[in-house]
Enzyme design. Structure first.
Site, short mmCIF file in Angstrom:
data_model
loop_
_atom_site.label_atom_id
_atom_site.label_comp_id
_atom_site.label_asym_id
_atom_site.label_seq_id
_atom_site.Cartn_x
_atom_site.Cartn_y
_atom_site.Cartn_z
N SER A 143 0.85 -1.19 0.00
CA SER A 143 0.00 0.00 0.00
C SER A 143 0.88 1.23 0.00
O SER A 143 2.03 1.19 0.45
CB SER A 143 -0.88 0.01 1.25
N ASP A 144 0.35 2.35 -0.51
CA ASP A 144 1.06 3.60 -0.29
C ASP A 144 0.89 3.96 1.19
O ASP A 144 0.01 3.43 1.88
CB ASP A 144 0.54 4.70 -1.20
N LEU A 145 1.72 4.87 1.65
CA LEU A 145 1.77 5.15 3.08
C LEU A 145 0.40 5.57 3.62
O LEU A 145 -0.18 6.55 3.18
CB LEU A 145 2.79 6.27 3.34
N TYR A 146 -0.10 4.76 4.56
CA TYR A 146 -1.39 4.99 5.23
C TYR A 146 -2.58 4.97 4.27
O TYR A 146 -3.67 5.42 4.62
CB TYR A 146 -1.40 6.30 6.01
N SER A 147 -2.41 4.43 3.07
CA SER A 147 -3.54 4.41 2.14
C SER A 147 -4.60 3.40 2.57
O SER A 147 -5.76 3.50 2.16
CB SER A 147 -3.07 4.10 0.71
#
Length: 769
Positions: A303-307
């Protein structure tokens, strides 16, 4: 039985290198608790996980707690240094300390956890490893302007060596988002607007990074960003909804990723946006049906950061973080970048909300890569090796070569360039003439001043300091800086003016940052940053007093050379009309100032080509060359065409195209050849481009689409025959049934120097299949 064989036979099966990867994964998985498994799917932030004491590095107490409480399998950005991480040249990791940090963290995990599973260390590396002391290349859009897969492969090889020699394993990049909206803050990271150019350069980068064969010493696991259609958000707002049709996805946005995966990419990062109401981080069609089932992708998805939290907090399609985590992992996201949301999966499995088999599938993908890259056998690196490899002389030399190749000459009235080195006086002015961080772009670590070469440095290197007068003139955004009068005085004493303007992605300690690392643009910020993640624009005009500076300089009557250093295609309408020469360099990296001076003074003949169109105004957006029929009509106020279109770029010499030949090898296989001759007065490089148009098809097609290109060198007077091949893939379309097919009919081949400078044409027919 010999000693080695006996030792191997006494190992636990997953530690035995003689066994197959499948056997080792199966054995290790059987020994893992649910908590162990979930831990392998976590990738927390890494820069707080070490402590430096004298010349040694040790695991921090925070790292020890992390491993005790979460047993994380990865860390992200351990070596990263920038204002967000608050790591500087003074308290961050140089290459030797970085290698020591990686070794210390691995040693602790191997010796202090039950199963001793080594860590994966993932690092940002879009245009060089984002760490102190590494080589800084031009940003993605600058590298794309080279139109040279060969150079990009070399860049990938350097990035891989610098990352692996410091003990990391995963490289984040390349960024394969197709950029059609220059207002978006991250255009600089991309390879531009075209799927073919992006795909070929992306594949070349993957080859250089070595992802296709993890047994190689310096191979990295390259992570493709961002899946999918992240660069076309509504309003140019980072992370916004992407309004993209399914056919457009398959025709344009997916092919670059497919080509990079076919080249060996083993990791894909999801994007923050949603498509047709489904967040990309929880999109089962994209992450499983397409990526796994159709493309046979065998790596892992991060995942992208905190996505994952964003599925709950931004998109509001999950009522809780736990539900968001279940949606993401069920869709096919294997790794939680940030390391928080997936912690909920343990509870979800225990209460029967999700099957443990789903977790096992994701864990196996991670473990397989750890075994394939040899992490269990070789978890440590030699710190002294890192100091020899990272930012070596050869790497610096390549950075200059790529920067030279990336510079695009847009205008050269009366052949004012190249400048004569016997010139008596030059005025070098502008906010980007001597600003080191404005040469570099986003995702760059702090730098020693002597490592970065500005345009002023470059000009002085060509002339004596007494022949150069520098005045800043103004800032990028800050209107309180006004040295225009001083700049005009300097210009009046000079024979020629070199004005260096544009943008800035230089992060500083005055800027606030979101949890994701994106910068926050607000009224309190006095930073000159107007580009880079989070800095979306409503206009494309020069900010601050830059336009006033250019107008005042023009009024002196002295020849005016304007250089844009930028991360997005800024408004160049005034400069295109009033400058005597106009160049653009997309954050050309640490050697960029020398490279620009090489071009200005004729030591390098420019051959960069635009990978993205330059609009006349924001009212045209989106404006890209391969739009579908019908043809645009002009607006009331202005032409509908871009100011400078995709593929455009000038040279100090001229090239003549002739003798187009097309030979049919089979119904869907054509060999194309033509000749290019250097007819000018300078040796130089040309970028020949082949475009194709399907004249009549069952679904609307682009008016022209790039299919082949080649950058090559010709001495003055030299002629070369160029060969391209058109295959079934090039002739195919996505039909009304969403199937990729080749239809019978007529096609037009167009050969030229840019998408709107076609020199040769020939029609072909596909009559039977």
């Amino acid at each position: 039985m010999n000693v080695v064989a006996f030792a191997q036979s006494s190992l636990l099966p997953y530690k035995n290198p003689v066994l197959s990867v499948d056997e080792r994964v199966k054995d290790l998985l059987s020994r893992m608790t649910l908590e162990d498994k979930v831990g392998q799917l976590l990738c927390p932030l890494g820069w707080e996980m070490y402590e430096i004491k004298d010349d040694e590095v040790h695991p921090s107490e925070k790292f020890k707690r992390l491993m005790k409480e979460k047993n994380a399998g990865m860390l992200w950005a351990t070596y990263r240094a920038d204002p967000w991480t608050k790591k500087t040249l003074e308290n961050g990791l140089n290459p030797e300390l970085a290698a020591k940090a990686g070794n210390a963290l691995q040693k602790y995990v191997i010796e202090n956890t039950r199963l001793g599973i080594p860590l994966f260390l993932a690092e940002e590396a879009p245009h060089g490893h984002m760490a102190i002391g590494t080589t800084v290349f031009p940003t993605g859009i600058g590298m794309a302007a080279t139109w040279s897969p060969t150079l990009i492969e070399e860049v990938g090889n350097v990035i891989a060596k610098e990352i692996r020699s410091q003990g990391a394993h995963i490289s984040y990049g390349p960024v394969l988002d197709l950029s059609r909206d220059p207002r978006w803050s991250r255009v600089e990271e991309t390879f531009g607007e075209d799927p073919v150019l992006s795909g070929r350069l992306g594949a070349a980068m993957i080859l250089g990074l070595g992802s296709g064969d993890l047994s190689c010493e310096y191979a990295t696991i390259a992570t493709l960003k961002h899946f999918l259609a992240y660069a076309v958000p509504e309003g140019g707002q980072n992370g916004n909804y992407a309004s993209v049709g399914t056919r457009d996805l398959h025709e344009n946005f997916l092919p670059p990723f497919r080509e990079a995966i076919d080249a060996g990419a083993l990791s894909v990062m999801t994007s923050y946006n949603s498509i047709d109401g489904v967040p990309c981080t929880a999109n089962h069609y994209l992450l499983t049906q397409l990526l796994r089932n159709e493309w046979r992708f065998r790596g892992f998805v991060v995942s992208d950061l905190y996505s994952i939290e964003g599925v709950h907090e931004s998109h509001f399609v999950a009522p809780t973080i736990e539900e968001a985590a279940m949606q993401a992992v069920s869709a096919g996201a294997d790794i939680d970048l940030g390391g928080d949301a997936f912690m909920n999966l343990t509870h979800a499995v225990q209460f029967g909300k999700i099957s443990e088999a789903v977790i096992d599938t994701a864990v196996c993908r991670v473990l397989r890569m750890k075994f394939e890259i040899g992490l269990f056998e070789h978890p440590y690196v030699n710190p002294k090796t890192a100091t020899k490899i990272v930012r070596s002389k050869d790497h610096i030399k390549l950075a200059r070569k790529v920067a030279q190749s990336s510079i695009v000459l847009l205008k050269n009235e009366n052949s004012i360039l190249p400048l004569n080195k016997k010139i008596k006086k030059v005025a070098v002015v502008g906010p980007n003439a001597d600003n080191r961080y404005n040469m570099l772009g986003d995702y760059t670590a702090p730098q020693e001043d002597e490592n970065i070469k500005t345009v002023l440095d470059g000009v002085i290197s060509k002339l004596s300091p007494s022949k150069v007068e520098y005045v800043r003139g103004c800032a990028i955004r800050d209107t309180t800086v006004n040295e225009i009068a001083e700049a005009v005085e300097a210009a009046s004493r000079s024979e020629v003016i070199i004005a260096v303007v544009g943008g800035s992605s230089a992060r500083d300690f005055k800027t606030s940052y979101q949890e994701t690392g994106a910068a926050i643009a607000d009224e309190k910020s006095i930073s000159d940053m107007e580009c880079g993640e989070g800095f979306d624009r409503a206009t494309l005009t020069l900010l601050g007093k830059q336009q006033d500076l250019l107008i005042a300089l023009k009024a002196t009557g002295k020849p005016l050379i304007v250089v844009y250093i930028e991360g997005r295609p800024l408004d160049k309408v005034w400069a295109s009309e009033y400058a005597d020469a106009l160049l653009t360099a997309s954050y050309p990296g640490q050697e960029g100032g020398y490279a620009i001076a090489d071009v200005l003074f004729g030591d390098y003949n420019p051959a960069g080509r635009l990978p993205v169109s330059i609009p006349r105004s924001v009212g045209q957006i989106p404006v890209y060359y391969n739009k579908k029929a019908p043809r645009n009509h002009d607006y009331v106020e202005q032409a509908a065409s871009p100011l400078y279109t995709f593929g455009y770029g000038l040279s100090y010499t001229t090239f003549e195209y002739s003798d187009l030949q097309v030979i049919r090898k089979s119904p869907c296989h054509f060999e194309v050849s033509f000749k290019v001759k250097n007819t000018g007065s300078y040796d130089g490089e040309e970028v020949a481009q082949l475009y194709l148009r399907d004249e009549y098809a069952s679904v609307v097609q682009p008016l022209r689409q790039l299919k082949c290109f080649e950058r090559f060198f010709l001495k003055r007077g030299e002629e070369k025959e160029i060969f391209f091949t058109l295959t079934e893939k090039d002739l195919s379309i996505i039909d009304r049934n969403m199937k990729r097919v080749v239809e019978t009919g007529d096609f037009r081949i167009m050969i030229g120097a840019s998408s709107d400078d076609i020199r040769l044409t020939k029609d072909i027919s596909v009559e039977s299949l």
